[in-house]
Design a protein around this motif. Structure first.
Motif, PDB file in Angstrom:
ATOM      1  N   MET A   1       9.415  10.003   7.717  1.00  0.00           N
ATOM      2  CA  MET A   1       8.757   8.778   7.335  1.00  0.00           C
ATOM      3  C   MET A   1       7.442   9.075   6.612  1.00  0.00           C
ATOM      4  O   MET A   1       7.138   8.428   5.615  1.00  0.00           O
ATOM      5  CB  MET A   1       8.532   7.924   8.595  1.00  0.00           C
ATOM      6  N   GLN A   2       6.689  10.040   7.117  1.00  0.00           N
ATOM      7  CA  GLN A   2       5.399  10.353   6.503  1.00  0.00           C
ATOM      8  C   GLN A   2       5.578  10.856   5.073  1.00  0.00           C
ATOM      9  O   GLN A   2       4.770  10.554   4.200  1.00  0.00           O
ATOM     10  CB  GLN A   2       4.641  11.386   7.350  1.00  0.00           C
ATOM     11  N   LYS A   3       6.660  11.576   4.846  1.00  0.00           N
ATOM     12  CA  LYS A   3       6.945  12.080   3.493  1.00  0.00           C
ATOM     13  C   LYS A   3       7.118  10.911   2.512  1.00  0.00           C
ATOM     14  O   LYS A   3       6.628  10.951   1.383  1.00  0.00           O
ATOM     15  CB  LYS A   3       8.224  12.926   3.542  1.00  0.00           C
ATOM     16  N   VAL A   4       7.825   9.866   2.956  1.00  0.00           N
ATOM     17  CA  VAL A   4       8.045   8.680   2.117  1.00  0.00           C
ATOM     18  C   VAL A   4       6.720   7.978   1.838  1.00  0.00           C
ATOM     19  O   VAL A   4       6.426   7.603   0.701  1.00  0.00           O
ATOM     20  CB  VAL A   4       9.038   7.710   2.792  1.00  0.00           C
ATOM     21  N   LEU A   5       5.911   7.802   2.863  1.00  0.00           N
ATOM     22  CA  LEU A   5       4.625   7.126   2.703  1.00  0.00           C
ATOM     23  C   LEU A   5       3.691   7.923   1.787  1.00  0.00           C
ATOM     24  O   LEU A   5       3.020   7.348   0.918  1.00  0.00           O
ATOM     25  CB  LEU A   5       3.972   6.887   4.064  1.00  0.00           C
ATOM     26  N   ASP A   6       3.669   9.239   1.966  1.00  0.00           N
ATOM     27  CA  ASP A   6       2.834  10.084   1.100  1.00  0.00           C
ATOM     28  C   ASP A   6       3.310  10.007  -0.351  1.00  0.00           C
ATOM     29  O   ASP A   6       2.498   9.922  -1.275  1.00  0.00           O
ATOM     30  CB  ASP A   6       2.864  11.541   1.572  1.00  0.00           C
ATOM     31  N   PHE A  27       8.289  -1.939  -1.173  1.00  0.00           N
ATOM     32  CA  PHE A  27       8.797  -1.480   0.116  1.00  0.00           C
ATOM     33  C   PHE A  27       9.863  -2.475   0.531  1.00  0.00           C
ATOM     34  O   PHE A  27       9.625  -3.676   0.508  1.00  0.00           O
ATOM     35  CB  PHE A  27       7.700  -1.473   1.179  1.00  0.00           C
ATOM     36  N   GLN A  28      11.027  -1.986   0.922  1.00  0.00           N
ATOM     37  CA  GLN A  28      12.085  -2.843   1.457  1.00  0.00           C
ATOM     38  C   GLN A  28      12.268  -2.505   2.922  1.00  0.00           C
ATOM     39  O   GLN A  28      12.442  -1.346   3.266  1.00  0.00           O
ATOM     40  CB  GLN A  28      13.409  -2.567   0.735  1.00  0.00           C
ATOM     41  N   ILE A  29      12.238  -3.526   3.750  1.00  0.00           N
ATOM     42  CA  ILE A  29      12.405  -3.337   5.189  1.00  0.00           C
ATOM     43  C   ILE A  29      13.626  -4.139   5.632  1.00  0.00           C
ATOM     44  O   ILE A  29      13.714  -5.338   5.363  1.00  0.00           O
ATOM     45  CB  ILE A  29      11.174  -3.850   5.977  1.00  0.00           C
ATOM     46  N   LEU A  30      14.556  -3.480   6.281  1.00  0.00           N
ATOM     47  CA  LEU A  30      15.714  -4.150   6.867  1.00  0.00           C
ATOM     48  C   LEU A  30      15.297  -4.605   8.266  1.00  0.00           C
ATOM     49  O   LEU A  30      15.008  -3.776   9.131  1.00  0.00           O
ATOM     50  CB  LEU A  30      16.906  -3.202   6.937  1.00  0.00           C
ATOM     51  N   ARG A  48      -2.328  -1.320   2.471  1.00  0.00           N
ATOM     52  CA  ARG A  48      -3.152  -0.102   2.534  1.00  0.00           C
ATOM     53  C   ARG A  48      -2.714   0.923   1.485  1.00  0.00           C
ATOM     54  O   ARG A  48      -3.533   1.534   0.818  1.00  0.00           O
ATOM     55  CB  ARG A  48      -3.096   0.494   3.945  1.00  0.00           C
ATOM     56  N   ILE A  49      -1.409   1.097   1.335  1.00  0.00           N
ATOM     57  CA  ILE A  49      -0.901   2.062   0.350  1.00  0.00           C
ATOM     58  C   ILE A  49      -1.066   1.522  -1.064  1.00  0.00           C
ATOM     59  O   ILE A  49      -1.297   2.273  -1.999  1.00  0.00           O
ATOM     60  CB  ILE A  49       0.558   2.443   0.668  1.00  0.00           C
ATOM     61  N   GLY A  50      -0.942   0.196  -1.212  1.00  0.00           N
ATOM     62  CA  GLY A  50      -1.154  -0.415  -2.517  1.00  0.00           C
ATOM     63  C   GLY A  50       0.114  -0.678  -3.312  1.00  0.00           C
ATOM     64  O   GLY A  50       0.066  -0.810  -4.537  1.00  0.00           O
ATOM     65  N   ILE A  54       6.335  -6.240  -0.831  1.00  0.00           N
ATOM     66  CA  ILE A  54       7.133  -5.822   0.317  1.00  0.00           C
ATOM     67  C   ILE A  54       8.198  -6.889   0.521  1.00  0.00           C
ATOM     68  O   ILE A  54       7.904  -8.082   0.472  1.00  0.00           O
ATOM     69  CB  ILE A  54       6.274  -5.605   1.585  1.00  0.00           C
ATOM     70  N   TRP A  55       9.438  -6.457   0.679  1.00  0.00           N
ATOM     71  CA  TRP A  55      10.558  -7.377   0.847  1.00  0.00           C
ATOM     72  C   TRP A  55      11.197  -7.115   2.203  1.00  0.00           C
ATOM     73  O   TRP A  55      11.479  -5.973   2.560  1.00  0.00           O
ATOM     74  CB  TRP A  55      11.603  -7.171  -0.247  1.00  0.00           C
ATOM     75  N   PHE A  56      11.452  -8.173   2.926  1.00  0.00           N
ATOM     76  CA  PHE A  56      12.092  -8.087   4.232  1.00  0.00           C
ATOM     77  C   PHE A  56      13.513  -8.601   4.090  1.00  0.00           C
ATOM     78  O   PHE A  56      13.723  -9.765   3.765  1.00  0.00           O
ATOM     79  CB  PHE A  56      11.312  -8.904   5.264  1.00  0.00           C
TER      80      PHE A  56
END
Length: 172
Positions: A1-6, A27-30, A48-50, A54-56
């Motif tokens: 997960m951290q790799k994706v965020l970085d 960002f897509q969140i299921l 925070r990431i910018g 974001i899509w849910f």
């Protein structure tokens, strides 16, 4: 997960550095019951990431009537299903058509052709590219019969009875 965020943070950084409008970063969140409590936290992380948005997305649950794994969110805005005394029911309208069968085939890693992305295991294999050309498969009798069956009634085909075609899949 951290790799994706970085990685997302690096893309945002360079996008700003070059003062570019692209790429549009989403960002897509299921959303499922185990993570629905993290929606606000996900929004804060996206800010925070910018990222640009974001899509849910609501989740497709195979055994939605019973939901044995307790995946259907309790927040109705994030669910494709509504609770009823008889069990959960699909919110969507199952019109007897589907654009995917004429525009959106899926080719699996081993060359099988499935009618769409809802046939995750190529249960309805339309053909095999190791044995036929794509054009032969696309125009084949099995494909034509499958398309005709959809036009008669989506409820007859399990992958189609729980498909998001014609359904709102994005939460707020």
């Amino acid at each position: 997960m951290q790799k994706v965020l970085d990685g997302a943070a690096r893309v945002v950084k360079w996008k700003k550095e070059f003062r570019s409008k692209t790429p549009f970063i989403v960002f897509q969140i299921l959303v499922v019951r185990p993570n629905e409590h993290q929606i606000e936290e996900a929004r804060q992380l996206a800010r925070r990431i910018g990222v640009d948005d974001i899509w849910f997305k609501t989740a497709q649950i195979y055994d939605y009537a019973n939901d044995p794994h307790q995946l259907i969110p309790t927040r109705q805005a994030y669910s494709r299903y509504r609770p009823t005394p008889q069990g959960n029911q699909f919110k969507g309208q199952l019109a007897n058509h589907c654009w995917r069968l004429w525009h959106d085939p899926v080719i699996t890693w081993n060359g099988l052709v499935a009618p769409c992305c809802f046939d995750k295991d190529a249960q309805y294999k339309m053909g095999d590219l190791q044995q036929q050309s794509f054009v032969e498969i696309w125009r084949s009798e099995p494909y034509q019969q499958f398309r005709a069956k959809i036009l008669k009634g989506r409820k007859q085909i399990d992958i189609c009875s729980n498909c998001s075609e014609g359904t709102r899949v994005w939460g707020d």
